[in-house]
Design a protein around this motif. Structure first.
Motif, short mmCIF file in Angstrom:
data_model
loop_
_atom_site.label_atom_id
_atom_site.label_comp_id
_atom_site.label_asym_id
_atom_site.label_seq_id
_atom_site.Cartn_x
_atom_site.Cartn_y
_atom_site.Cartn_z
N ASN A 154 -7.47 0.37 20.13
CA ASN A 154 -7.38 -0.81 19.19
C ASN A 154 -6.84 0.07 17.94
O ASN A 154 -6.61 1.29 18.03
N HIS A 155 -6.16 -0.64 17.29
CA HIS A 155 -5.78 -0.29 15.76
C HIS A 155 -5.70 -1.26 14.65
O HIS A 155 -5.73 -2.55 15.16
N HIS A 156 -5.67 -0.95 13.63
CA HIS A 156 -5.75 -1.75 12.29
C HIS A 156 -5.24 -0.89 11.22
O HIS A 156 -5.12 0.29 11.30
N VAL A 157 -5.30 -1.59 9.96
CA VAL A 157 -4.88 -0.81 8.60
C VAL A 157 -6.05 -0.83 7.97
O VAL A 157 -6.67 -1.95 7.52
N ASN A 162 -5.12 2.05 2.68
CA ASN A 162 -3.62 1.72 3.30
C ASN A 162 -3.49 2.71 4.19
O ASN A 162 -2.38 3.46 4.27
N GLN A 163 -4.36 2.96 4.99
CA GLN A 163 -4.28 4.02 6.25
C GLN A 163 -4.01 3.46 7.57
O GLN A 163 -4.90 2.24 7.72
N LYS A 164 -3.27 3.76 8.43
CA LYS A 164 -3.19 3.29 10.00
C LYS A 164 -4.45 4.11 10.37
O LYS A 164 -4.82 5.12 10.28
N VAL A 165 -5.06 3.19 11.41
CA VAL A 165 -6.37 3.55 12.04
C VAL A 165 -6.38 3.28 13.73
O VAL A 165 -5.86 2.18 13.90
N LEU A 166 -6.52 4.22 14.38
CA LEU A 166 -6.55 4.40 15.80
C LEU A 166 -7.90 4.56 16.20
O LEU A 166 -8.84 5.26 15.66
N SER A 183 -9.27 7.80 14.62
CA SER A 183 -8.20 8.64 14.04
C SER A 183 -7.68 7.77 12.64
O SER A 183 -7.44 6.74 12.76
N TYR A 184 -7.59 8.39 11.72
CA TYR A 184 -6.87 8.02 10.36
C TYR A 184 -5.62 8.76 10.20
O TYR A 184 -5.75 9.96 10.49
N ILE A 185 -4.56 8.14 9.93
CA ILE A 185 -3.28 8.85 9.82
C ILE A 185 -2.70 8.88 8.45
O ILE A 185 -2.68 7.73 7.66
N PHE A 186 -2.57 10.10 7.88
CA PHE A 186 -2.16 10.40 6.57
C PHE A 186 -0.66 10.60 6.59
O PHE A 186 -0.16 11.57 7.04
N GLU A 187 0.18 9.90 5.97
CA GLU A 187 1.61 9.92 5.96
C GLU A 187 2.08 10.62 4.40
O GLU A 187 1.76 10.02 3.41
N ASN A 188 2.46 11.80 4.52
CA ASN A 188 2.93 12.55 3.20
C ASN A 188 4.40 12.12 3.14
O ASN A 188 5.24 12.82 3.86
#
Length: 225
Positions: A154-157, A162-166, A183-188
């Motif tokens: 699954n995934h959400h924000v 304001n991070q995408k989460v898996l 999993s938290y996705i950090f976009e630089n």
């Protein structure tokens, strides 16, 4: 002291009281004239009531985490490699480090928790589906004994940061065990890099939700420098 008459006489049909008879206690009250009215109020406010308890649980977990000494060696490593400030406690030690692929794997003792950090170039299309593909490929490359299940994905924000989460489940191939991961996705956006911070839980036959919340709070309190 809390005056229950003031609460009962207020216009709010739902109220929350903290620390009435014990510290860290949350009591929710509902004022209704009959069972049907009670059910209507409960259905209407269920998400809000649930969030009150979750907020208190997370506050208690994080309060406990803040009291721990920090592993400044690992914190400095994350800053130098990724430009990430991650509140890593002394509970964690280094498991595996790969400077060529910018991969860091740290863990703590039973009940086992792992935290991994992967660095990738930010894809042109940043949908969750694309990140799932990237994540699968990274795990296959860096964690040969770990298998990410195709089930329960699954995934959400996370709106707070304001991070995408898996989220999903994994297995350890050699020892036939596993558990949930997040999993938290950090976009630089400045250097066009993305960092995937993943927390794995292994606590066979026992509850895992509080440990997942602990890892989520570590990620929520992490930031790009």
């Amino acid at each position: 002291l809390i005056d229950f008459n003031d609460v009962i006489n207020s216009d709010n049909p739902v109220f929350v009281l903290n620390d009435i008879y014990a510290f860290d206690q949350v009591v929710v009250g509902i004022k209704a004239i009959d069972p049907i009215h009670f059910q209507t109020i409960l259905d209407t406010n269920l998400n809000w009531i649930h969030n009150q308890y979750i907020r208190k649980i997370k506050k208690n977990i994080w309060k406990k985490e803040l009291k721990k000494n920090k592993n400044h060696k690992l914190i400095d490593l994350a800053k130098n490699w990724y430009g990430l400030d991650i509140p890593i406690s002394m509970d964690y030690i280094e498991v595996k480090k790969d400077s060529l692929n910018k991969f860091l794997w740290i863990g703590r003792a039973y009940p086992y928790r792992w935290i991994t950090i992967h660095e990738i170039n930010t894809p042109k299309i940043t949908t969750p589906e694309v990140y799932w593909q990237k994540f699968d490929s990274l795990i296959n490359k860096t964690m040969e004994n770990v298998e990410i299940s195709e089930h329960y994905r699954n995934h959400h924000v996370n709106l707070k940061i304001n991070q995408k989460v898996l989220i999903g489940v994994y297995g350890q191939i050699e020892v036939n065990t596993g558990g949930p991961f997040v999993s938290y996705i950090f976009e630089n956006k400045l250097d066009k890099k993305s960092y995937i911070l993943t927390g794995f839980i292994n606590n066979p036959g026992k509850t895992k939700i509080l440990m997942i919340k602990e890892l989520e709070l570590i990620f929520e309190n992490s930031k790009i420098i």
